[in-house]
Design an enzyme around this catalytic site. Structure first.
Site, PDB file in Angstrom:
ATOM      1  N   CYS A  12       0.712  -1.139  -0.054  1.00  0.00           N
ATOM      2  CA  CYS A  12       0.355   0.010  -0.158  1.00  0.00           C
ATOM      3  C   CYS A  12       0.694   1.123  -0.035  1.00  0.00           C
ATOM      4  O   CYS A  12       1.330   1.576   1.194  1.00  0.00           O
ATOM      5  CB  CYS A  12      -0.399  -0.434   1.048  1.00  0.00           C
ATOM      6  SG  CYS A  12      -1.856   1.564   1.970  1.00  0.00           S
ATOM      7  N   LYS A  39     -10.504  -9.370   5.649  1.00  0.00           N
ATOM      8  CA  LYS A  39     -10.111  -8.744   6.458  1.00  0.00           C
ATOM      9  C   LYS A  39     -10.290  -9.627   7.532  1.00  0.00           C
ATOM     10  O   LYS A  39     -11.361  -9.863   8.388  1.00  0.00           O
ATOM     11  CB  LYS A  39     -10.436  -7.340   6.401  1.00  0.00           C
ATOM     12  CG  LYS A  39      -9.998  -6.749   4.911  1.00  0.00           C
ATOM     13  CD  LYS A  39     -11.424  -5.390   5.338  1.00  0.00           C
ATOM     14  CE  LYS A  39     -10.560  -4.298   3.887  1.00  0.00           C
ATOM     15  NZ  LYS A  39     -11.192  -3.643   3.534  1.00  0.00           N
ATOM     16  N   VAL A  52      -5.351   0.804   5.598  1.00  0.00           N
ATOM     17  CA  VAL A  52      -4.208   1.197   6.366  1.00  0.00           C
ATOM     18  C   VAL A  52      -3.858   2.326   5.691  1.00  0.00           C
ATOM     19  O   VAL A  52      -4.486   2.505   3.805  1.00  0.00           O
ATOM     20  CB  VAL A  52      -3.914   0.072   5.963  1.00  0.00           C
ATOM     21  CG1 VAL A  52      -3.471  -1.419   6.965  1.00  0.00           C
ATOM     22  CG2 VAL A  52      -3.064  -0.314   4.793  1.00  0.00           C
ATOM     23  N   GLU A  64      -6.076   7.491   8.011  1.00  0.00           N
ATOM     24  CA  GLU A  64      -5.669   8.725   6.528  1.00  0.00           C
ATOM     25  C   GLU A  64      -4.331   9.309   6.830  1.00  0.00           C
ATOM     26  O   GLU A  64      -4.010   9.913   7.517  1.00  0.00           O
ATOM     27  CB  GLU A  64      -6.711  10.054   6.647  1.00  0.00           C
ATOM     28  CG  GLU A  64      -8.355   9.129   6.284  1.00  0.00           C
ATOM     29  CD  GLU A  64      -8.041   9.206   4.455  1.00  0.00           C
ATOM     30  OE1 GLU A  64      -7.620   9.401   3.784  1.00  0.00           O
ATOM     31  OE2 GLU A  64      -8.721   8.573   4.314  1.00  0.00           O
ATOM     32  N   SER A  65      -3.985   8.548   5.486  1.00  0.00           N
ATOM     33  CA  SER A  65      -2.209   8.598   5.789  1.00  0.00           C
ATOM     34  C   SER A  65      -1.802  10.219   6.124  1.00  0.00           C
ATOM     35  O   SER A  65      -1.252  10.687   6.926  1.00  0.00           O
ATOM     36  CB  SER A  65      -1.279   8.281   4.488  1.00  0.00           C
ATOM     37  OG  SER A  65      -2.157   9.144   3.239  1.00  0.00           O
TER      38      SER A  65
END
Ligand SMILES: N[C@@H](CCC(=O)N[C@@H](CS)C(=O)NCC(=O)O)C(=O)O
Length: 219
Positions: A12, A39, A52, A64-65
């Protein structure tokens, strides 16, 4: 055990932003790989959107990155990854936003329209236009490098780099490219490729190709 847990998925790019952040900040965290194809129940309970990256710090979750990375910047201010000056800070946020609001949707269209050659011509031109905007309005105006905002690495670099790492897949599979004029962008990529946070989180082109090729095989 560290009091920060990071929930991630190897392939990711969004999670890679946060893995790079942990390394840049020297933050000790535990890393849990989540099987996104199957999951587990505990993950469905923990993560509101099932996506993720997600962190748990002192028992509270943040996801949320870009929000996680700003949160980590607030909690662990040293070394700083946003400029001190308010105007430069705003500019950094403008480019962080540019990545997700303009650049990534242009890349995603190459995947979405993969079976429509007419649209792909437009999509390739749109991606080239985004790179030229980054080159001329971003890199050339913000500083002399080696990083996006100038001499110091910032959250902007972490926002873009995981997607630039995967860009050769877009070249190989859908004919996109970085325009020749983007010399500053190429220098920036070289600087980022040497960065420890990138070297410790990078995957091979083969690894990425295996995943991106699945799109072409899908209907
Ligand atoms: N806007 C999110 C995007 C995160 C995202 O899309 N993660 C993907 C993996 S790359 C995911 O968790 N997908 C699982 C799902 O959508 O169920 C961020 O920046 O953190």
């Amino acid at each position: 055990m560290p009091d920060i847990e990071l929930f991630s998925f190897e392939a990711c790019p969004f999670a890679q932003r946060t893995r790079m952040m942990m390394i840049e900040k020297g933050i000790d965290c535990s890393l849990t790989e989540v099987d996104l194809y199957n999951k587990p129940d505990w993950w469905k309970e923990l993560s509101p959107h099932g996506k993720v990256p997600l962190i748990r710090h002192n028992g509270e979750i943040v996801y949320e990155s870009r929000i996680i990375n700003e949160y980590l910047e607030d909690v662990f201010p040293d070394p700083p990854l946003l400029p001190k000056n308010s105007q430069r800070r705003a500019l950094a946020r403008i480019w962080i936003d540019y990545c997700d609001t303009y650049f990534l949707p242009a890349l995603h269209k190459l995947i979405g329209d993969r079976h429509d050659e007419d649209k792909q011509r437009e999509n390739r031109a749109a991606v080239a236009e985004k790179f030229l905007f980054i080159e001329n309005e971003g890199l050339k105006k913000l500083g002399r490098g080696p990083f996006f905002m100038g001499e110091e690495i910032t959250l902007v670099d972490l926002q873009f780099m995981p997607f630039i790492e995967r860009f050769p897949c877009y070249e190989e599979l859908w004919g996109a490219d970085i325009p020749d004029e983007c010399s500053r962008l190429r220098e920036w990529i070289k600087s980022m490729e040497q960065r420890e946070s990138h070297r410790k989180t990078v995957n091979t082109l083969e690894f990425h190709m295996q995943r991106y090729e699945k799109y072409n095989k899908a209907a």
